[in-house]
Design an enzyme around this catalytic site. Structure first.
Site, PDB file in Angstrom:
ATOM      1  N   THR A  73      -0.248  -5.119  -8.238  1.00  0.00           N
ATOM      2  CA  THR A  73      -1.206  -5.773  -9.316  1.00  0.00           C
ATOM      3  C   THR A  73      -0.420  -7.030  -9.961  1.00  0.00           C
ATOM      4  O   THR A  73      -1.050  -7.943 -10.086  1.00  0.00           O
ATOM      5  CB  THR A  73      -1.355  -4.694 -10.419  1.00  0.00           C
ATOM      6  N   ASN A 146      -8.972  -0.827   0.342  1.00  0.00           N
ATOM      7  CA  ASN A 146      -8.737   0.261   0.035  1.00  0.00           C
ATOM      8  C   ASN A 146      -9.563   1.548  -0.085  1.00  0.00           C
ATOM      9  O   ASN A 146      -9.090   2.674   0.047  1.00  0.00           O
ATOM     10  CB  ASN A 146      -8.199   0.154  -1.513  1.00  0.00           C
ATOM     11  N   GLN A 174      -2.522  -1.684   1.301  1.00  0.00           N
ATOM     12  CA  GLN A 174      -3.147  -0.475   2.037  1.00  0.00           C
ATOM     13  C   GLN A 174      -2.713  -0.640   3.487  1.00  0.00           C
ATOM     14  O   GLN A 174      -3.060   0.439   4.283  1.00  0.00           O
ATOM     15  CB  GLN A 174      -4.739  -0.246   1.991  1.00  0.00           C
ATOM     16  N   SER A 194       3.072  -2.833  -2.166  1.00  0.00           N
ATOM     17  CA  SER A 194       3.450  -1.734  -3.225  1.00  0.00           C
ATOM     18  C   SER A 194       4.023  -0.672  -2.636  1.00  0.00           C
ATOM     19  O   SER A 194       3.827  -0.119  -1.675  1.00  0.00           O
ATOM     20  CB  SER A 194       2.216  -1.386  -3.733  1.00  0.00           C
ATOM     21  N   ALA A 195       5.255  -0.232  -3.505  1.00  0.00           N
ATOM     22  CA  ALA A 195       6.164   0.909  -2.920  1.00  0.00           C
ATOM     23  C   ALA A 195       5.384   2.394  -2.697  1.00  0.00           C
ATOM     24  O   ALA A 195       5.401   3.052  -2.067  1.00  0.00           O
ATOM     25  CB  ALA A 195       7.450   0.931  -3.820  1.00  0.00           C
ATOM     26  N   HIS A 196       4.561   2.598  -3.934  1.00  0.00           N
ATOM     27  CA  HIS A 196       4.055   3.893  -3.840  1.00  0.00           C
ATOM     28  C   HIS A 196       3.046   4.309  -3.023  1.00  0.00           C
ATOM     29  O   HIS A 196       2.561   5.432  -2.769  1.00  0.00           O
ATOM     30  CB  HIS A 196       3.684   4.159  -5.431  1.00  0.00           C
ATOM     31  N   THR A 232      16.460  -8.176 -15.691  1.00  0.00           N
ATOM     32  CA  THR A 232      17.306  -7.346 -15.085  1.00  0.00           C
ATOM     33  C   THR A 232      16.688  -6.445 -14.082  1.00  0.00           C
ATOM     34  O   THR A 232      15.546  -5.556 -14.634  1.00  0.00           O
ATOM     35  CB  THR A 232      18.348  -6.536 -15.969  1.00  0.00           C
ATOM     36  N   CYS A 319     -15.409   4.191 -12.016  1.00  0.00           N
ATOM     37  CA  CYS A 319     -15.950   4.976 -12.945  1.00  0.00           C
ATOM     38  C   CYS A 319     -15.183   4.444 -14.182  1.00  0.00           C
ATOM     39  O   CYS A 319     -14.232   4.627 -14.268  1.00  0.00           O
ATOM     40  CB  CYS A 319     -15.701   6.599 -12.739  1.00  0.00           C
TER      41      CYS A 319
HETATM   42  N1  PMP Z   1      -4.014  -3.708  -3.979  1.00  0.00           N
HETATM   43  C1  PMP Z   1      -4.830  -2.623  -3.510  1.00  0.00           C
HETATM   44  C2  PMP Z   1      -5.828  -2.800  -2.279  1.00  0.00           C
HETATM   45  C3  PMP Z   1      -4.713  -1.356  -3.706  1.00  0.00           C
HETATM   46  O1  PMP Z   1      -5.241  -0.391  -3.126  1.00  0.00           O
HETATM   47  C4  PMP Z   1      -3.735  -1.156  -4.949  1.00  0.00           C
HETATM   48  C5  PMP Z   1      -3.688   0.189  -5.408  1.00  0.00           C
HETATM   49  N2  PMP Z   1      -4.462   0.997  -5.916  1.00  0.00           N
HETATM   50  C6  PMP Z   1      -3.070  -2.389  -5.567  1.00  0.00           C
HETATM   51  C7  PMP Z   1      -3.584  -3.590  -4.994  1.00  0.00           C
HETATM   52  C8  PMP Z   1      -2.289  -2.430  -6.943  1.00  0.00           C
HETATM   53  O2  PMP Z   1      -1.005  -1.923  -6.391  1.00  0.00           O
HETATM   54  P1  PMP Z   1       0.052  -1.274  -7.826  1.00  0.00           P
HETATM   55  O3  PMP Z   1      -0.521   0.087  -7.852  1.00  0.00           O
HETATM   56  O4  PMP Z   1       1.282  -1.447  -7.199  1.00  0.00           O
HETATM   57  O5  PMP Z   1      -0.061  -2.247  -8.842  1.00  0.00           O
END
Ligand code: PMP
Length: 375
Positions: A73, A146, A174, A194-196, A232, A319
């Site tokens: 984001t 996504n 994605q 994105s890492a998660h 940091t 939503c």
């Molecule tokens: N771009 C896409 C296509 C995503 O699916 C997401 C996460 N839902 C993001 C950006 C945002 O990533 P982050 O959770 O690392 O902010």
């Protein structure tokens, strides 16, 4: 009795990999400030630089092109807000692109989307040919969606854009770790990841910036991240990101099994519900995602019923304040309001099993056996 859970929402987030957890715990022990010159500082710095090499390898970029951020984001907002006069983008982009692009002072040039969710190269050519050249223009096109998993022709579009002197950003959140990604051959200027979504921790990601690109610092005031993002560094999170990137790269072969499971799931769903529409099924897609719409259903209700049956999925529709909206991306593909409001997204992970698919199908049969409620 506790219902065993089936997690099919990997596009929202993935569970933390044991490798990422171990790397994070080890990194927490290295308390030094990575900017310090002494041994403690250098130990922390070494963790960050090892992670940078791993993340760069995942997308075939140079380590010097990786800038760690708090997530995609932030990376997307950074690029959208970088002082463009015009931004070309389609209605399929994630909110983290759509909202900052729309709010920026740049004028918007819309890119068309076809019925499969693809931004066709020919229509981009037409849009670019029609538009009078604007100084400092950006074209942004996600690598994969996504909601539907549809993969965009980013390399071809980027080549076209560059012919017109337009910079190109791709949101590869994605796609990273699920399909082969090559930052160089995609030809983009910047890329966010994105890492998660890879099994790394939340709150860390990266903007990949092609060497030599003129991009104003995201956070000025510190010399970190090549003077582009002061502050940091979150050493443990970055370490977890690096570990997840290594696993993702080593386990790419697992996706063909997952793709078979996804395809089997879709075949069974169509057998149970012949009027179901799989969004983007005619386009190339990442191997784990399925967006399923059924006229007369409401996504939020289906998601709750799935959850009660022990299966975590999500709604394609956004939503907000309790109101069910139709997914912008699905509407852009030409799905009716009714269909777009009904779409549920099932997204698989590398460790998804056939039992998970059986559980999802069991829940689906029950949900579909109940009469559709009036919307
Ligand atoms: N771009 C896409 C296509 C995503 O699916 C997401 C996460 N839902 C993001 C950006 C945002 O990533 P982050 O959770 O690392 O902010």
């Amino acid at each position: 009795m506790i219902t065993p859970r089936t997690y099919l929402d990997y596009n929202a987030t993935a569970p933390l990999l044991p490798e990422a957890r171990a790397a994070m715990i080890a990194a927490l022990e290295q308390f030094g400030n990575p900017s310090s010159v002494h041994a403690e500082g250098r130990a922390a710095r070494a963790i960050i630089e090892a992670a940078r090499i791993a993340v760069a390898a995942l997308v075939k970029a140079k380590p010097s092109e990786v800038i760690f951020t708090s997530g995609a984001t932030e990376a997307n907002a950074w690029v959208m807000g970088a002082g463009w006069t015009r931004i070309y983008f389609a209605d399929i982009e994630h909110d983290s692109i759509d909202v900052p692009a729309a709010r920026s002072s740049a004028e918007r040039a819309a890119l068309p989307v076809d019925g499969n969710g693809i931004v066709p190269v020919e229509s981009v050519a037409a849009v670019l040919a029609d538009a009078a050249a604007a100084r400092r223009s950006l074209l942004t096109l996600q690598t994969a969606n996504n909601e539907t998993g549809v993969i965009q022709p980013v390399a071809d579009v980027a080549a076209l854009a560059h012919e017109h002197g337009i910079a190109v950003h791709t949101d590869a959140v994605q796609a990273a770790g699920r399909i082969d990604l090559d930052f160089r051959s995609l030809g983009v200027t910047t890329m966010s990841i994105s890492a998660h979504k890879l099994g790394g921790p939340k709150g860390v990601g990266a903007l990949i910036v092609r060497d030599g690109t003129d991009l104003k610092a995201m956070i000025a005031g510190g010399g970190q991240e090549n003077r582009r993002r002061g502050g940091t560094e979150n050493v443990a999170a970055i370490a977890g990101f690096g570990a997840a990137a290594v696993v993702a790269r080593n386990r790419m072969a697992d996706w063909s099994r997952v793709c078979d499971l996804r395809n089997e799931l879709e075949r069974e769903i169509l057998a149970v519900t012949p009027n179901a529409v799989i969004a983007g099924a005619g386009a190339p897609r990442i191997p784990n995602t399925s967006s399923i719409a059924v006229a007369g259903r409401v996504a939020e209700t289906s998601v709750i019923k799935f959850d009660l049956a022990g299966v975590a999925v999500s709604a394609g529709a956004a939503c907000s304040s309790g109101k069910v909206g139709a997914s912008r991306a699905l509407r852009a593909m030409g799905l009716s309001e009714d269909l777009a409001r009904s779409a549920v997204r099932l997204s698989l992970g590398r460790d998804t099993t056939r039992d998970d698919i059986t559980a999802a199908l069991g829940a689906w049969r029950k949900i579909m056996a109940a009469p559709a409620m009036a919307a």
